[in-house]
Write an enzyme that holds these catalytic residues in place. Structure first.
Site, PDB file in Angstrom:
ATOM      1  N   ASP A 305     -11.357 -20.745 -10.293  1.00 10.42           N
ATOM      2  CA  ASP A 305     -12.411 -20.351 -11.180  1.00 10.42           C
ATOM      3  C   ASP A 305     -13.320 -19.216 -10.538  1.00 10.42           C
ATOM      4  O   ASP A 305     -13.980 -19.358  -9.635  1.00 10.42           O
ATOM      5  CB  ASP A 305     -13.439 -21.503 -11.418  1.00 10.42           C
ATOM      6  CG  ASP A 305     -14.396 -21.134 -12.413  1.00 10.42           C
ATOM      7  OD1 ASP A 305     -14.491 -20.178 -13.148  1.00 10.42           O
ATOM      8  OD2 ASP A 305     -15.265 -22.063 -12.659  1.00 10.42           O
ATOM      9  N   LYS A 312     -18.264 -14.663 -10.660  1.00  7.05           N
ATOM     10  CA  LYS A 312     -19.164 -15.761  -9.737  1.00  7.05           C
ATOM     11  C   LYS A 312     -19.350 -14.718  -8.351  1.00  7.05           C
ATOM     12  O   LYS A 312     -18.479 -13.923  -8.216  1.00  7.05           O
ATOM     13  CB  LYS A 312     -18.362 -16.853  -9.233  1.00  7.05           C
ATOM     14  CG  LYS A 312     -18.100 -17.654 -10.146  1.00  7.05           C
ATOM     15  CD  LYS A 312     -17.495 -19.245  -9.290  1.00  7.05           C
ATOM     16  CE  LYS A 312     -17.363 -20.418 -10.164  1.00  7.05           C
ATOM     17  NZ  LYS A 312     -18.785 -20.872 -11.059  1.00  7.05           N
ATOM     18  N   ASP A 323     -11.496 -26.569  -8.492  1.00  5.19           N
ATOM     19  CA  ASP A 323     -12.158 -26.597  -9.595  1.00  5.19           C
ATOM     20  C   ASP A 323     -11.112 -27.440 -10.666  1.00  5.19           C
ATOM     21  O   ASP A 323     -11.067 -27.529 -11.640  1.00  5.19           O
ATOM     22  CB  ASP A 323     -12.272 -25.449 -10.373  1.00  5.19           C
ATOM     23  CG  ASP A 323     -13.570 -25.356 -11.219  1.00  5.19           C
ATOM     24  OD1 ASP A 323     -14.093 -26.580 -11.350  1.00  5.19           O
ATOM     25  OD2 ASP A 323     -13.487 -24.431 -12.268  1.00  5.19           O
ATOM     26  N   ASP A 382     -18.101 -17.974 -17.206  1.00  2.00           N
ATOM     27  CA  ASP A 382     -17.757 -18.938 -16.242  1.00  2.00           C
ATOM     28  C   ASP A 382     -17.922 -20.269 -16.658  1.00  2.00           C
ATOM     29  O   ASP A 382     -17.853 -21.495 -15.759  1.00  2.00           O
ATOM     30  CB  ASP A 382     -18.932 -18.727 -15.073  1.00  2.00           C
ATOM     31  CG  ASP A 382     -18.559 -19.125 -13.705  1.00  2.00           C
ATOM     32  OD1 ASP A 382     -17.404 -19.625 -13.538  1.00  2.00           O
ATOM     33  OD2 ASP A 382     -19.573 -19.165 -12.994  1.00  2.00           O
ATOM     34  N   GLU A 384     -16.299 -22.158 -18.337  1.00  2.00           N
ATOM     35  CA  GLU A 384     -14.807 -22.187 -18.819  1.00  2.00           C
ATOM     36  C   GLU A 384     -14.309 -23.776 -18.808  1.00  2.00           C
ATOM     37  O   GLU A 384     -13.562 -24.207 -19.707  1.00  2.00           O
ATOM     38  CB  GLU A 384     -13.871 -21.525 -18.206  1.00  2.00           C
ATOM     39  CG  GLU A 384     -13.272 -22.051 -16.898  1.00  2.00           C
ATOM     40  CD  GLU A 384     -14.330 -22.591 -15.763  1.00  2.00           C
ATOM     41  OE1 GLU A 384     -15.395 -22.022 -15.639  1.00  2.00           O
ATOM     42  OE2 GLU A 384     -14.189 -23.476 -14.863  1.00  2.00           O
ATOM     43  N   ARG A 386     -15.782 -26.487 -19.940  1.00  2.00           N
ATOM     44  CA  ARG A 386     -15.845 -27.184 -21.421  1.00  2.00           C
ATOM     45  C   ARG A 386     -14.995 -26.634 -22.304  1.00  2.00           C
ATOM     46  O   ARG A 386     -14.694 -27.368 -23.157  1.00  2.00           O
ATOM     47  CB  ARG A 386     -17.384 -27.094 -21.513  1.00  2.00           C
ATOM     48  CG  ARG A 386     -17.963 -25.477 -21.926  1.00  2.00           C
ATOM     49  CD  ARG A 386     -19.213 -25.452 -21.832  1.00  2.00           C
ATOM     50  NE  ARG A 386     -19.824 -25.508 -20.234  1.00  2.00           N
ATOM     51  CZ  ARG A 386     -21.079 -25.497 -20.059  1.00  2.00           C
ATOM     52  NH1 ARG A 386     -22.077 -25.380 -21.081  1.00  2.00           N
ATOM     53  NH2 ARG A 386     -21.576 -25.425 -18.845  1.00  2.00           N
TER      54      ARG A 386
END
Ligand code: BES
Ligand code: ZN
Ligand code: ZN
Length: 535
Positions: A305, A312, A323, A382, A384, A386
């Protein structure tokens, strides 16, 4: 790998000499008959030495003693169990397990102060300390004088299960990229467990279960600890396929083309920036028991991620190979489930993707359509997890009509802030499911904390251009709960529970049976839940 032997021999009476002899002592223990005997035979002034070293049997404490005669050197390790707990839940569990016997001290004739029991988590941690002492001192062949299971208010079987799980977990070390042998920790031990004859068959059954579960936890940890360069979506799919093949489980792995064709706009959007294809893995276990319920577990599988175009900052990205911890947990749990055969049907689903920026990546402001037809404004790429879970949740509900759905996801940094590393966030509106998961958590040691899940938070994810927005309005704060409410849009009729494992999946401090890196959080919890579903 831990090789267990169970015998009813007495301490120091084994035929072959071991590297180390281990005894557990509770806080404030009395210098019992057994200890006096040890003092007389091997360690003169043992009682004085305990005092000198302030060894009182406290939680996580240990004392290693050495004695030598003309022939040999003898090592003896005392491990502290801490004090009896006032935890009501534990006492209740214990009351069920106790069969009108009084509790005994760890080494037979100790304090026996009251009916209060010691939290089994103290014992788990003491076992972690045991491995840490063993690796430091190069002990490989270890004799363990087992305490009574009822000291912890648990059955012999459950007790042995914890021993095998924890010794396997504690000896795990992600060392496949370390070239210097001196920097590796041993992962193989011979453990000789001493217990009365009457306990042995129950202990044996528990050890077997625990080995299967402990090894499965470590399968998850290894997958999580692998760098993102070695664990792309394809490799995670291959791990699931290998587990399915070995255990004869049904598996379906959808590739990116099929995913797009099925209308899974969440997975598609997250995967767009990556050169590699996303996937959706579905594993199925069927019990031979008739009319058994079907339980579905969904795990977030972002193999890296970066945040996507909502990139990020560098330090937040450092751990983002982890992740996919939710996906690894549900996939690895299937390894144990297939072998231990609980009397429930189980579906494990893992939406898997990389989240990377590129000229093809989803942009903030884009609007996507999910498998269930709902739309979302992607304000922040970010958020992502969900998006991929949304498709997986509605897919599993529609296709399998399970009795319950539980998802595990490293979903929000906010959860790390709220709860730290020792509890994951639990969210659900189904009280019965919450109670079941809470019980599985109390037993397994994978700890959950119930967060408020009231509709008041729903308004946080309103959008003026789509059905919902993928980030909560800052006005509402509570990022963990608002993420939960995003997911709630994708489960229509089924009792559903969400676990945010962002804090518990990796780098948990001070826990003797973990190391830095992945914990395999969720595997123990899932197994405890499915094995006790109807109890
Ligand atoms: N994978 C992260 C959440 C995370 C953070 C897990 C730290 C483990 C440790 C997730 O995809 C994420 O980036 N969430 C964002 C959501 C925000 C943009 C609404 C976050 O928590 O910052
Ligand atoms: Zn993210
Ligand atoms: Zn993420």
């Amino acid at each position: 790998m831990i090789n267990f032997k169970l015998t009813s021999e007495k301490l120091f009476e084994q035929k072959a000499k071991a590297d180390c002899y281990v005894t557990f002592l509770e806080s404030g223990f009395e210098f019992s008959k057994d200890l006096k005997e040890i003092e007389k035979k091997y360690f003169p002034n043992l009682e004085k030495y305990f005092e000198l070293k302030s060894f009182k049997g406290d939680e996580k404490s240990s004392l290693l003693m050495h004695a030598s005669d003309k022939k040999d050197i003898l090592h003896m390790l005392f491990l502290g169990l801490g004090a009896a707990s006032g935890d009501k839940r534990l006492q209740d569990e214990s009351a069920k397990n106790k069969k009108n016997k009084t509790s005994k001290s760890a080494i037979e004739s100790g304090s026996n102060k009251s009916d209060a029991i010691i939290d089994i988590e103290n014992f788990r941690r003491a076992l972690g300390v045991l491995i840490r002492v063993a690796e430091k001192n190069k002990f490989k062949d270890i004799v363990v004088n087992l305490p009574q299971a009822e000291l912890f208010g648990v059955t012999e079987e459950f007790f042995a299960k914890q021993i095998a799980i924890i010794l396997n977990m504690a000896s795990y070390h992600f060392d496949c990229f370390i070239t210097q042998d001196s920097c590796k920790f041993p992962q193989e031990y011979e453990i000789n467990l001493l217990a009365e004859k009457s306990r042995i068959s129950a202990l044996k059954a528990g050890l077997h279960e625990g080995e299967v579960i402990g090894e499965s936890v470590n399968i998850a940890r290894h997958a999580i600890d692998l760098p993102a360069a070695n664990m792309h979506p394809e490799e995670l799919v291959n791990l699931a396929k290998a587990i399915a093949k070995e255990n004869k489980l049904k598996i379906t792995a959808f590739g990116e083309k099929e995913i797009i064709k099925m209308g899974m706009g969440g997975l598609e959007a997250v995967s767009k920036g990556s050169d590699r294809d996303c996937a959706l893995v579905v594993m199925e276990y069927k019990t031979s028991k008739k009319n058994a319920p079907t339980l579905a577990f969904v795990g977030k599988g972002i193999t890296f991620d970066s945040g996507g175009l909502s990139l990020k900052p560098a330090n937040s990205m450092e751990t983002m190979k982890e992740d996919m911890s939710g996906a690894a947990a549900v996939i690895a749990a299937m390894n144990a489930i297939a072998q231990l055969k609980p009397e429930v049907n189980i579906i494990a689903v893992a939406p898997i993707s990389e989240n990377l920026p590129s000229g093809k990546a989803t942009k903030p402001g884009d609007i996507i359509t999910f498998y269930n037809g709902k739309t979302a404004e992607v304000r922040n790429t970010d958020a992502e997890g969900r998006l991929i879970l949304a498709d997986a949740l509605s897919y599993v509900e529609k296709t399998y009509k399970p009795d319950i759905i539980i998802d595990l996801a490293t979903l929000t940094g906010a959860c790390q802030y709220a709860l730290g590393h020792f509890y994951c966030g639990m969210m659900s509106k189904d009280a019965a499911l919450i109670a079941k998961v809470q019980k599985a958590s109390d037993l397994s040691g994978d700890r959950v904390w119930n967060l408020p899940f009231h509709d008041d938070y729903k308004a946080a994810i309103r959008s003026s251009v789509a059905d919902i927005c993928n980030i909560g309005s800052p006005k509402y704060m509570a990022g963990t709960v608002t993420a939960g409410f995003f997911l709630a849009n994708f489960v229509e009729h089924t009792p559903w529970l969400h676990l945010d494992i962002a804090g518990t999946a990796f780098d948990v401090p001070d826990m003797p049976y973990y190391r830095d890196g992945a914990t395999g959080f969720g595997v123990r919890l899932i197994l405890e839940l499915v094995q006790n579903w109807d109890k």
